[in-house]
Design an enzyme around this catalytic site. Structure first.
Site, PDB file in Angstrom:
ATOM      1  N   HIS A  19       0.875  -1.147  -0.050  1.00  0.00           N
ATOM      2  CA  HIS A  19       0.080   0.151  -0.033  1.00  0.00           C
ATOM      3  C   HIS A  19       0.840   1.310   0.120  1.00  0.00           C
ATOM      4  O   HIS A  19       0.532   2.188  -0.694  1.00  0.00           O
ATOM      5  CB  HIS A  19      -0.907   0.006   1.336  1.00  0.00           C
ATOM      6  CG  HIS A  19      -1.796  -1.095   1.390  1.00  0.00           C
ATOM      7  ND1 HIS A  19      -2.065  -1.889   2.263  1.00  0.00           N
ATOM      8  CD2 HIS A  19      -2.813  -1.638   0.531  1.00  0.00           C
ATOM      9  CE1 HIS A  19      -2.857  -2.802   2.381  1.00  0.00           C
ATOM     10  NE2 HIS A  19      -3.538  -2.580   1.314  1.00  0.00           N
ATOM     11  N   LYS A  43     -17.879  -5.350   9.179  1.00  0.00           N
ATOM     12  CA  LYS A  43     -16.804  -6.295   9.085  1.00  0.00           C
ATOM     13  C   LYS A  43     -15.789  -6.226  10.190  1.00  0.00           C
ATOM     14  O   LYS A  43     -15.527  -5.193  10.627  1.00  0.00           O
ATOM     15  CB  LYS A  43     -15.956  -5.505   7.731  1.00  0.00           C
ATOM     16  CG  LYS A  43     -14.989  -6.566   7.360  1.00  0.00           C
ATOM     17  CD  LYS A  43     -14.419  -6.136   5.913  1.00  0.00           C
ATOM     18  CE  LYS A  43     -13.288  -6.762   5.668  1.00  0.00           C
ATOM     19  NZ  LYS A  43     -12.718  -5.951   4.349  1.00  0.00           N
ATOM     20  N   ARG A  92      -2.409  -6.218  -7.882  1.00  0.00           N
ATOM     21  CA  ARG A  92      -0.961  -6.932  -7.764  1.00  0.00           C
ATOM     22  C   ARG A  92      -0.985  -8.145  -8.759  1.00  0.00           C
ATOM     23  O   ARG A  92       0.128  -8.552  -9.248  1.00  0.00           O
ATOM     24  CB  ARG A  92      -1.207  -7.739  -6.300  1.00  0.00           C
ATOM     25  CG  ARG A  92      -0.918  -6.671  -5.265  1.00  0.00           C
ATOM     26  CD  ARG A  92      -1.362  -7.332  -3.965  1.00  0.00           C
ATOM     27  NE  ARG A  92      -2.867  -7.895  -4.196  1.00  0.00           N
ATOM     28  CZ  ARG A  92      -3.674  -8.107  -3.246  1.00  0.00           C
ATOM     29  NH1 ARG A  92      -3.328  -8.179  -1.993  1.00  0.00           N
ATOM     30  NH2 ARG A  92      -4.955  -8.415  -3.480  1.00  0.00           N
ATOM     31  N   SER A 130      -2.994  -7.739   3.428  1.00  0.00           N
ATOM     32  CA  SER A 130      -3.241  -7.467   4.903  1.00  0.00           C
ATOM     33  C   SER A 130      -3.629  -8.691   5.321  1.00  0.00           C
ATOM     34  O   SER A 130      -3.215  -9.131   6.547  1.00  0.00           O
ATOM     35  CB  SER A 130      -4.050  -6.325   4.983  1.00  0.00           C
ATOM     36  OG  SER A 130      -3.911  -5.240   4.377  1.00  0.00           O
TER      37      SER A 130
HETATM   38  O1  PNS Z   1      -8.846  -2.944   0.843  1.00  0.00           O
HETATM   39  P1  PNS Z   1     -10.316  -3.450   0.274  1.00  0.00           P
HETATM   40  O2  PNS Z   1     -10.720  -4.271   1.418  1.00  0.00           O
HETATM   41  O3  PNS Z   1     -10.109  -4.222  -1.079  1.00  0.00           O
HETATM   42  O4  PNS Z   1     -11.207  -2.109  -0.123  1.00  0.00           O
HETATM   43  C1  PNS Z   1     -12.535  -2.022  -0.710  1.00  0.00           C
HETATM   44  C2  PNS Z   1     -13.264  -0.792  -0.665  1.00  0.00           C
HETATM   45  C3  PNS Z   1     -13.028  -0.224   0.617  1.00  0.00           C
HETATM   46  C4  PNS Z   1     -12.437   0.060  -1.713  1.00  0.00           C
HETATM   47  C5  PNS Z   1     -14.702  -1.169  -0.958  1.00  0.00           C
HETATM   48  O5  PNS Z   1     -15.211  -2.165  -0.107  1.00  0.00           O
HETATM   49  C6  PNS Z   1     -15.511   0.277  -1.039  1.00  0.00           C
HETATM   50  O6  PNS Z   1     -15.366   1.049  -1.906  1.00  0.00           O
HETATM   51  N1  PNS Z   1     -16.353   0.450  -0.010  1.00  0.00           N
HETATM   52  C7  PNS Z   1     -17.325   1.362   0.347  1.00  0.00           C
HETATM   53  C8  PNS Z   1     -18.906   0.872  -0.188  1.00  0.00           C
HETATM   54  C9  PNS Z   1     -18.807   1.081  -1.750  1.00  0.00           C
HETATM   55  O7  PNS Z   1     -18.843   2.122  -2.091  1.00  0.00           O
HETATM   56  N2  PNS Z   1     -19.492   0.013  -2.396  1.00  0.00           N
HETATM   57  C10 PNS Z   1     -19.803  -0.003  -3.595  1.00  0.00           C
HETATM   58  C11 PNS Z   1     -18.590  -0.005  -4.570  1.00  0.00           C
HETATM   59  S1  PNS Z   1     -18.469  -1.456  -5.473  1.00  0.00           S
END
Ligand code: PNS
Length: 168
Positions: A19, A43, A92, A130
């Site tokens: 990151h 979560k 990645r 992570s």
């Molecule tokens: O590190 P991660 O868990 O892959 O990140 C995922 C993240 C936070 C980018 C994604 O879950 C997110 O954007 N969540 C916010 C809710 C949202 O906007 N959902 C619709 C988008 S598909």
């Protein structure tokens, strides 16, 4: 010239060197990056939202161009509120592609004014996540080189220090 800015969202539980690598690469393209830490009460996370935000702030102490914020709700709404029209995501491996593709297109269908910008981390972090960092740390393995020293210390404080497995 107006300042360019992007949002870099994620769970960051915890932030890894992969990151950090994406933030550094992003700063070569954008003047300002808002690292957006997902606050999702549904979560379960190892680190609280506040802990994750503080850890990331601790990694960029004197970098005005890196801001760290917690967010909940839709990412695109938060991106608009922050004035960051670009979402950075790290890719990645090919295995990341399907999820990222779905997310980028869903975000586009929700907000045509927000673009997703994919960046590849250094090859040496292409295996890093992570989830794996948490698992290795929980089982007493070393995460040195995988996460910044500050994060390694926080993991040890949370999960304990040494591997204590005895085989007959
Ligand atoms: O590190 P991660 O868990 O892959 O990140 C995922 C993240 C936070 C980018 C994604 O879950 C997110 O954007 N969540 C916010 C809710 C949202 O906007 N959902 C619709 C988008 S598909």
């Amino acid at each position: 010239m107006p300042e360019s800015s992007a949002i870099y969202p994620g769970s960051f539980d915890p932030i890894t060197n992969g990151h950090v690598d994406i933030v550094e690469r992003g700063l070569k393209v954008f003047d300002r990056i808002v690292v957006a830490v997902l606050k999702n009460p549904k979560k379960a996370t190892l680190f609280t939202t506040k802990e994750r935000v503080r850890m990331i702030q601790g990694l960029f102490p004197s970098r005005k161009e890196v801001e760290v914020r917690a967010f909940d709700g839709l990412l695109v709404d938060f991106a608009r509120a922050q004035g960051t029209p670009v979402v950075i995501r790290g890719l990645r491996a090919v295995s990341d592609f399907e999820y990222e593709f779905q997310m980028a297109l869903m975000n586009r269908s929700l907000a045509q004014d927000i673009e997703t910008f994919f960046m590849m981390p250094s090859m040496r972090y292409s295996f890093l996540s992570s989830n794996l960092v948490r698992e290795v740390a929980a089982l007493g393995g070393s995460v040195d080189g995988l996460v910044p020293p500050l994060v390694a210390r926080r993991l040890r404080a949370k999960l304990g220090r040494s591997r204590n497995v005895k085989y007959p």
